[in-house]
Design an enzyme around this catalytic site. Structure first.
Site, PDB file in Angstrom:
ATOM      1  N   VAL A  78      16.303  61.914  42.030  1.00  0.00           N
ATOM      2  CA  VAL A  78      16.413  61.183  40.765  1.00  0.00           C
ATOM      3  C   VAL A  78      15.018  61.135  40.151  1.00  0.00           C
ATOM      4  CG1 VAL A  78      16.913  58.941  39.711  1.00  0.00           C
ATOM      5  CG2 VAL A  78      18.399  59.840  41.508  1.00  0.00           C
ATOM      6  N   ARG A  85      18.130  52.639  39.362  1.00  0.00           N
ATOM      7  CA  ARG A  85      19.209  52.210  38.459  1.00  0.00           C
ATOM      8  C   ARG A  85      20.581  52.658  38.947  1.00  0.00           C
ATOM      9  NH1 ARG A  85      17.284  53.551  32.393  1.00  0.00           N
ATOM     10  NH2 ARG A  85      15.044  53.706  32.737  1.00  0.00           N
ATOM     11  N   GLY A  86      20.647  53.090  40.201  1.00  0.00           N
ATOM     12  CA  GLY A  86      21.950  53.423  40.777  1.00  0.00           C
ATOM     13  C   GLY A  86      22.389  54.862  40.583  1.00  0.00           C
ATOM     14  N   ARG A  89      23.032  56.576  43.981  1.00  0.00           N
ATOM     15  CA  ARG A  89      24.329  56.100  44.503  1.00  0.00           C
ATOM     16  C   ARG A  89      25.482  56.830  43.830  1.00  0.00           C
ATOM     17  NH1 ARG A  89      24.764  51.687  47.508  1.00  0.00           N
ATOM     18  NH2 ARG A  89      22.826  50.567  47.851  1.00  0.00           N
ATOM     19  N   GLU A 110      18.988  66.203  56.008  1.00  0.00           N
ATOM     20  CA  GLU A 110      17.688  65.989  56.643  1.00  0.00           C
ATOM     21  C   GLU A 110      16.841  65.116  55.725  1.00  0.00           C
ATOM     22  OE1 GLU A 110      18.495  69.497  56.658  1.00  0.00           O
ATOM     23  OE2 GLU A 110      19.038  69.525  58.775  1.00  0.00           O
ATOM     24  N   ASN A 115      10.424  58.582  54.412  1.00  0.00           N
ATOM     25  CA  ASN A 115      11.125  58.308  53.145  1.00  0.00           C
ATOM     26  C   ASN A 115      12.097  57.139  53.319  1.00  0.00           C
ATOM     27  OD1 ASN A 115      12.259  58.425  50.620  1.00  0.00           O
ATOM     28  ND2 ASN A 115      12.633  60.632  50.647  1.00  0.00           N
ATOM     29  N   TYR A 122      20.914  56.176  52.405  1.00  0.00           N
ATOM     30  CA  TYR A 122      21.856  56.955  53.229  1.00  0.00           C
ATOM     31  C   TYR A 122      22.556  56.038  54.247  1.00  0.00           C
ATOM     32  CZ  TYR A 122      19.440  60.975  51.213  1.00  0.00           C
ATOM     33  OH  TYR A 122      18.904  61.883  50.341  1.00  0.00           O
TER      34      TYR A 122
HETATM   35  C1  LIG Z   1      15.565  58.415  47.045  1.00  0.00           C
HETATM   36  C2  LIG Z   1      16.097  58.503  45.605  1.00  0.00           C
HETATM   37  C3  LIG Z   1      17.071  59.680  45.524  1.00  0.00           C
HETATM   38  C4  LIG Z   1      16.807  57.189  45.242  1.00  0.00           C
HETATM   39  O1  LIG Z   1      17.286  57.329  43.905  1.00  0.00           O
HETATM   40  P1  LIG Z   1      17.571  56.042  42.975  1.00  0.00           P
HETATM   41  O2  LIG Z   1      18.408  56.506  41.831  1.00  0.00           O
HETATM   42  O3  LIG Z   1      16.291  55.386  42.678  1.00  0.00           O
HETATM   43  O4  LIG Z   1      18.430  55.144  43.953  1.00  0.00           O
HETATM   44  P2  LIG Z   1      19.469  54.024  43.488  1.00  0.00           P
HETATM   45  O5  LIG Z   1      18.982  53.343  42.264  1.00  0.00           O
HETATM   46  O6  LIG Z   1      20.832  54.627  43.467  1.00  0.00           O
HETATM   47  O7  LIG Z   1      19.313  53.011  44.688  1.00  0.00           O
HETATM   48  C5  LIG Z   1      20.038  53.209  45.865  1.00  0.00           C
HETATM   49  C6  LIG Z   1      19.364  52.534  47.030  1.00  0.00           C
HETATM   50  O8  LIG Z   1      18.099  53.170  47.257  1.00  0.00           O
HETATM   51  C7  LIG Z   1      17.207  52.210  47.795  1.00  0.00           C
HETATM   52  N1  LIG Z   1      16.149  51.954  46.814  1.00  0.00           N
HETATM   53  C8  LIG Z   1      16.140  52.258  45.485  1.00  0.00           C
HETATM   54  N2  LIG Z   1      14.980  51.864  44.926  1.00  0.00           N
HETATM   55  C9  LIG Z   1      14.233  51.325  45.952  1.00  0.00           C
HETATM   56  C10 LIG Z   1      12.922  50.759  46.031  1.00  0.00           C
HETATM   57  N3  LIG Z   1      12.118  50.650  44.953  1.00  0.00           N
HETATM   58  N4  LIG Z   1      12.487  50.334  47.232  1.00  0.00           N
HETATM   59  C11 LIG Z   1      13.251  50.447  48.334  1.00  0.00           C
HETATM   60  N5  LIG Z   1      14.521  50.948  48.315  1.00  0.00           N
HETATM   61  C12 LIG Z   1      14.998  51.388  47.134  1.00  0.00           C
HETATM   62  C13 LIG Z   1      18.002  50.959  48.010  1.00  0.00           C
HETATM   63  O9  LIG Z   1      18.665  51.032  49.268  1.00  0.00           O
HETATM   64  C14 LIG Z   1      19.011  51.076  46.887  1.00  0.00           C
HETATM   65  O10 LIG Z   1      20.086  50.247  47.118  1.00  0.00           O
HETATM   66  P3  LIG Z   1      20.368  49.003  46.080  1.00  0.00           P
HETATM   67  O11 LIG Z   1      20.858  49.646  44.831  1.00  0.00           O
HETATM   68  O12 LIG Z   1      21.412  48.210  46.801  1.00  0.00           O
HETATM   69  O13 LIG Z   1      19.063  48.290  45.914  1.00  0.00           O
HETATM   70  C15 LIG Z   1      14.931  58.670  44.583  1.00  0.00           C
HETATM   71  O14 LIG Z   1      13.994  57.671  44.823  1.00  0.00           O
HETATM   72  C16 LIG Z   1      14.266  60.017  44.628  1.00  0.00           C
HETATM   73  O15 LIG Z   1      14.750  60.992  44.055  1.00  0.00           O
HETATM   74  N6  LIG Z   1      13.109  60.081  45.285  1.00  0.00           N
HETATM   75  C17 LIG Z   1      12.338  61.319  45.343  1.00  0.00           C
HETATM   76  C18 LIG Z   1      13.120  62.442  45.955  1.00  0.00           C
HETATM   77  C19 LIG Z   1      13.691  62.083  47.309  1.00  0.00           C
HETATM   78  O16 LIG Z   1      13.016  61.486  48.145  1.00  0.00           O
HETATM   79  N7  LIG Z   1      14.943  62.517  47.551  1.00  0.00           N
HETATM   80  C20 LIG Z   1      15.606  62.318  48.820  1.00  0.00           C
HETATM   81  C21 LIG Z   1      15.198  63.391  49.736  1.00  0.00           C
HETATM   82  S1  LIG Z   1      16.079  63.298  51.261  1.00  0.00           S
END
Ligand SMILES: CC(C)(COP(=O)(O)OP(=O)(O)OC[C@H]1O[C@@H](n2cnc3c(N)ncnc32)[C@H](O)[C@@H]1OP(=O)(O)O)[C@@H](O)C(=O)NCCC(=O)NCCS
Length: 155
Positions: A78, A85-86, A89, A110, A115, A122
């Protein structure tokens, strides 16, 4: 009543024309990003590849390999302005639906042990650690292990 139109969020198949934008986004998210060529190969191979757009803007993308009853989530990202912002999810729900429709019963991925944000997400989706691949990822100094996580895909 708001005078502003609601944003339209769509998860759409990734196409050739998305690749420049996706590769540029990837480079902002990872120290060791997939290249444009890696994404192009993924499309060519027929992986399940998706982009999430909010109106026209790219908010996220992901790639999954489907093989018989197994799904492997190869990439889920994301973009920074859209994080928290979900959208991850929402995309994971989409990947579970797609995997189920294609007959998969278990999903693997993986993730770097460092992270914690992705791992928390997950775990919330039922993924548990099933293994460790030593030295799987390139890192600043040497290499970093990968946690292998798996989740059943409920029917
Ligand atoms: C990891 C990633 C995919 C999460 O995407 P996101 O859209 O921000 O996640 P969401 O808003 O759907 O949040 C889902 C959950 O992530 C975790 N999360 C999101 N923001 C967080 C933060 N600032 N701190 C800790 N946990 C967080 C929480 O468990 C959250 O659950 P909640 O909605 O109940 O709080 C995103 O941060 C990303 O792309 N990071 C860089 C690339 C990466 O690491 N990809 C995964 C490789 S395996």
């Amino acid at each position: 009543m708001s005078i502003w139109p609601q944003s339209v969020v769509r998860v759409e198949p990734m196409r050739q024309r998305d690749l420049d934008e996706v590769a540029a986004a990837e480079a902002t998210l990872f120290d060791f990003p997939w290249t444009r060529g890696n994404f192009a190969d993924s499309l060519q191979t027929g992986h399940s590849a998706w982009v999430c757009r909010v109106d026209r803007a790219l908010a996220g993308y992901g790639i999954m390999l489907l093989a018989l009853d197994e799904a492997h989530l190869l990439n889920l990202s994301v973009l920074k302005p859209w994080q928290g912002r979900g959208y991850a999810r929402g995309m994971l729900r989409h990947f579970f639906r797609t995997a189920r429709r294609n007959g998969a019963t278990r999903m693997y991925l993986e993730v770097r042990p460092s992270n914690s944000r992705a791992i928390a997400l997950y775990q919330d989706f039922g993924f548990v650690r099933v293994g460790l691949r030593r030295g799987y990822y390139p890192a600043g100094e040497g290499r970093e292990d990968a946690l292998v996580m798996a989740s059943d895909i409920p029917p």
